[in-house]
Design a protein around this motif. Structure first.
Motif, PDB file in Angstrom:
ATOM      1  N   ASN A  15      51.363  19.775 -83.367  1.00  0.00           N
ATOM      2  CA  ASN A  15      51.139  20.618 -83.521  1.00  0.00           C
ATOM      3  C   ASN A  15      50.412  20.671 -82.439  1.00  0.00           C
ATOM      4  OD1 ASN A  15      52.840  21.538 -86.021  1.00  0.00           O
ATOM      5  ND2 ASN A  15      51.135  20.416 -86.831  1.00  0.00           N
ATOM      6  N   PRO A  16      49.827  22.458 -82.018  1.00  0.00           N
ATOM      7  CA  PRO A  16      49.053  22.602 -81.121  1.00  0.00           C
ATOM      8  C   PRO A  16      47.371  22.641 -81.756  1.00  0.00           C
ATOM      9  CG  PRO A  16      50.529  24.464 -80.690  1.00  0.00           C
ATOM     10  CD  PRO A  16      50.949  23.877 -81.781  1.00  0.00           C
ATOM     11  N   CYS A  17      46.511  22.129 -81.884  1.00  0.00           N
ATOM     12  CA  CYS A  17      45.534  22.325 -81.826  1.00  0.00           C
ATOM     13  C   CYS A  17      44.803  23.803 -81.363  1.00  0.00           C
ATOM     14  CB  CYS A  17      44.042  21.102 -81.804  1.00  0.00           C
ATOM     15  SG  CYS A  17      42.184  21.100 -82.229  1.00  0.00           S
ATOM     16  N   GLY A  18      44.532  24.923 -82.258  1.00  0.00           N
ATOM     17  CA  GLY A  18      44.182  26.150 -82.058  1.00  0.00           C
ATOM     18  C   GLY A  18      44.893  26.511 -80.289  1.00  0.00           C
ATOM     19  N   PHE A 188      35.653  23.492 -77.767  1.00  0.00           N
ATOM     20  CA  PHE A 188      35.151  23.196 -79.312  1.00  0.00           C
ATOM     21  C   PHE A 188      36.543  23.809 -79.748  1.00  0.00           C
ATOM     22  CE2 PHE A 188      34.551  26.408 -82.687  1.00  0.00           C
ATOM     23  CZ  PHE A 188      34.650  25.796 -83.388  1.00  0.00           C
ATOM     24  N   ILE A 189      37.470  22.967 -80.598  1.00  0.00           N
ATOM     25  CA  ILE A 189      38.784  23.637 -80.905  1.00  0.00           C
ATOM     26  C   ILE A 189      38.640  23.078 -82.202  1.00  0.00           C
ATOM     27  CG2 ILE A 189      39.447  21.904 -78.222  1.00  0.00           C
ATOM     28  CD1 ILE A 189      40.575  19.597 -79.469  1.00  0.00           C
ATOM     29  N   ILE A 190      38.107  22.723 -82.817  1.00  0.00           N
ATOM     30  CA  ILE A 190      38.785  22.014 -84.068  1.00  0.00           C
ATOM     31  C   ILE A 190      38.016  22.268 -85.254  1.00  0.00           C
ATOM     32  CG2 ILE A 190      38.157  20.024 -84.057  1.00  0.00           C
ATOM     33  CD1 ILE A 190      41.434  19.488 -85.439  1.00  0.00           C
ATOM     34  N   ASN A 191      37.513  22.652 -87.087  1.00  0.00           N
ATOM     35  CA  ASN A 191      37.502  22.405 -87.873  1.00  0.00           C
ATOM     36  C   ASN A 191      38.276  21.953 -88.665  1.00  0.00           C
ATOM     37  OD1 ASN A 191      35.097  23.010 -89.832  1.00  0.00           O
ATOM     38  ND2 ASN A 191      35.515  24.991 -89.953  1.00  0.00           N
ATOM     39  N   GLN A 192      37.142  20.183 -89.478  1.00  0.00           N
ATOM     40  CA  GLN A 192      37.558  19.546 -90.165  1.00  0.00           C
ATOM     41  C   GLN A 192      37.415  20.166 -91.571  1.00  0.00           C
ATOM     42  OE1 GLN A 192      37.554  15.435 -91.793  1.00  0.00           O
ATOM     43  NE2 GLN A 192      38.049  15.779 -89.310  1.00  0.00           N
ATOM     44  N   LYS A 208      40.069  29.593 -93.055  1.00  0.00           N
ATOM     45  CA  LYS A 208      41.262  29.677 -92.318  1.00  0.00           C
ATOM     46  C   LYS A 208      41.941  30.317 -91.700  1.00  0.00           C
ATOM     47  CE  LYS A 208      45.502  28.215 -94.349  1.00  0.00           C
ATOM     48  NZ  LYS A 208      46.614  28.433 -95.329  1.00  0.00           N
ATOM     49  N   ASP A 209      41.878  31.889 -92.114  1.00  0.00           N
ATOM     50  CA  ASP A 209      42.296  32.080 -91.032  1.00  0.00           C
ATOM     51  C   ASP A 209      41.669  33.402 -90.274  1.00  0.00           C
ATOM     52  OD1 ASP A 209      44.686  32.802 -92.822  1.00  0.00           O
ATOM     53  OD2 ASP A 209      43.445  34.760 -94.030  1.00  0.00           O
ATOM     54  N   TYR A 210      40.571  32.543 -90.175  1.00  0.00           N
ATOM     55  CA  TYR A 210      39.354  32.711 -88.858  1.00  0.00           C
ATOM     56  C   TYR A 210      39.557  32.819 -87.666  1.00  0.00           C
ATOM     57  CZ  TYR A 210      35.652  33.133 -86.049  1.00  0.00           C
ATOM     58  OH  TYR A 210      34.460  33.725 -84.658  1.00  0.00           O
ATOM     59  N   ASN A 214      41.420  33.231 -84.070  1.00  0.00           N
ATOM     60  CA  ASN A 214      41.038  33.202 -83.208  1.00  0.00           C
ATOM     61  C   ASN A 214      40.951  31.689 -82.089  1.00  0.00           C
ATOM     62  OD1 ASN A 214      38.366  35.201 -82.956  1.00  0.00           O
ATOM     63  ND2 ASN A 214      38.355  34.575 -85.008  1.00  0.00           N
ATOM     64  N   GLY A 215      42.381  30.896 -82.985  1.00  0.00           N
ATOM     65  CA  GLY A 215      43.047  29.555 -81.716  1.00  0.00           C
ATOM     66  C   GLY A 215      41.900  28.383 -81.974  1.00  0.00           C
ATOM     67  N   ILE A 216      41.257  28.886 -83.073  1.00  0.00           N
ATOM     68  CA  ILE A 216      40.443  26.770 -83.339  1.00  0.00           C
ATOM     69  C   ILE A 216      41.466  26.371 -84.314  1.00  0.00           C
ATOM     70  CG2 ILE A 216      38.645  25.923 -84.522  1.00  0.00           C
ATOM     71  CD1 ILE A 216      37.328  28.565 -84.004  1.00  0.00           C
ATOM     72  N   GLY A 217      41.989  24.859 -83.888  1.00  0.00           N
ATOM     73  CA  GLY A 217      42.341  24.230 -84.632  1.00  0.00           C
ATOM     74  C   GLY A 217      42.136  23.467 -86.534  1.00  0.00           C
ATOM     75  N   CYS A 218      42.583  23.843 -86.926  1.00  0.00           N
ATOM     76  CA  CYS A 218      42.914  23.411 -88.519  1.00  0.00           C
ATOM     77  C   CYS A 218      42.765  22.069 -89.340  1.00  0.00           C
ATOM     78  CB  CYS A 218      42.538  24.563 -89.419  1.00  0.00           C
ATOM     79  SG  CYS A 218      41.746  24.434 -90.994  1.00  0.00           S
ATOM     80  N   ILE A 219      41.880  20.691 -89.330  1.00  0.00           N
ATOM     81  CA  ILE A 219      43.027  20.107 -90.034  1.00  0.00           C
ATOM     82  C   ILE A 219      41.982  19.699 -90.890  1.00  0.00           C
ATOM     83  CG2 ILE A 219      41.083  18.458 -88.808  1.00  0.00           C
ATOM     84  CD1 ILE A 219      42.720  16.550 -88.505  1.00  0.00           C
ATOM     85  N   ALA A 220      42.587  19.631 -92.161  1.00  0.00           N
ATOM     86  CA  ALA A 220      42.785  19.151 -93.512  1.00  0.00           C
ATOM     87  C   ALA A 220      42.001  17.861 -94.113  1.00  0.00           C
ATOM     88  CB  ALA A 220      43.618  19.340 -94.661  1.00  0.00           C
TER      89      ALA A 220
END
Length: 330
Positions: A15-18, A188-192, A208-210, A214-220
């Protein structure tokens, strides 16, 4: 010498990261537990090899993962040197700094000194010239955001990380970090973030929606709520479990209330109807809407990697299933 399975990319979605060009596997391997100095190196190899053979290309560490602090990075460095270095170009390796690592005022937080020194030490332990993603592990109220973000920017410009990320930042903190890093032109591409069926704070907070908007990846991380969503606590607390040992600050017997266990039982029934284990459904649920790029899984045995990967066979939820799950979790 390890030789990777030739079919390793056939089943894993990436999956694309953001809005970056980096793609992450739907499942990534977190090395928070089971890779420290107290663990068996040969078992670590089995877990890592099984993960890579399954198409898991992202391996997530932090400076203080162990125990002891730093030992997970050291063990990853050993295994890279002995077996995995020929595949380094196919791997995304991340590490972090932000929590306590060494004594004194410079071994914790978000200062420029701590972050840059910590990454240098991490690279020595990993025996690498660079990591793919370097994270600030937590917001630090004692350090100006501008200083922390400037350090991340310089880390990329030095070539010691290809991308940077943040972890445990809420919506407002993420927005401020994003503003500063984009002004600097930093990748800057991701928030964990912690996220599970039983821990939906990133939905309530709006982060999560932000990230998605805004094109930033989310990893859980902690997708199984420290093991509660495996169902292993439904018949009591096993003595060898995290809750049973009494040594985990993240899961205690008091977290396993009757209300929580009733929710887990009800969720398990839905999982059975879907032909999945509760673990598999819990992982699939996080990926259900396309707003999370990857889910960090842990493993103490290689067999768990195979079982977790079967979650990807069905990540779609009918509206009826979604409504039932929401009602249970409410």
């Amino acid at each position: 010498m390890y030789k990777a399975d030739e079919t390793r990319y056939d089943k894993m979605p990436y999956n694309p990261c953001g809005r970056s060009g980096l793609k992450l596997p739907a499942l990534s391997l977190g090395m928070w537990h089971n890779f420290g100095s107290v663990n068996d190196l040969e078992n670590m190899k089995k877990i890592l090899f099984e993960a890579f053979n399954s198409g898991i290309t992202h391996f997530d560490l932090a400076n203080n993962y162990g125990p002891v602090y730093g030992s997970a990075e050291e063990n990853m460095g050993r295994i890279l040197r002995s077996d995995l270095m020929p595949y380094r170009k196919e791997m995304v390796i991340s590490t972090k700094a932000g929590y306590d690592m060494w004594k004194g005022p410079y071994g914790d937080g978000g200062s420029r000194k701590y972050l840059m020194t910590s990454l240098d030490e991490s690279l020595k332990r990993l025996e690498l010239d660079y990591v793919d993603i370097f994270y600030h592990h937590r917001p630090d109220p004692d350090t100006p955001m501008e200083e922390t973000m400037a350090a991340l920017d310089q880390i990329v410009r030095s070539g010691k990380a290809l991308y940077v990320g943040i972890s445990n930042y809420n919506r407002e903190q993420t927005r401020e970090a994003c503003r500063i890093l984009r002004e600097q032109g930093t990748p800057f591409i991701i928030n964990q973030l912690s996220y599970s069926m039983l821990n939906r704070w990133i939905e309530r907070d709006g982060v999560k929606d932000y990230l998605y908007e805004n094109g930033i990846g989310c990893i859980a991380f902690s997708p199984l709520a420290q093991g509660i969503l495996t169902g292993k606590y439904l018949e009591g607390i096993p003595a060898d479990s995290r809750a049973g040992s009494g040594k985990s600050p993240f899961l205690r017997g008091s977290d396993l209330s009757g209300d929580t266990l009733e929710k887990v039982r009800a969720l398990q029934e839905i999982a059975k109807e879907r032909g999945q284990s509760l673990t598999q459904m819990a992982l699939a649920w996080i990926l259900r809407d396309g707003k999370v790029a990857s889910v960090l899984i842990g493993a103490s045995r290689s067999e768990q990697i195979r079982e977790n990967c079967r979650a990807l066979d069905n990540i779609c939820f009918s509206s009826e299933e979604s409504d039932r799950i929401d009602e249970i979790l409410r």
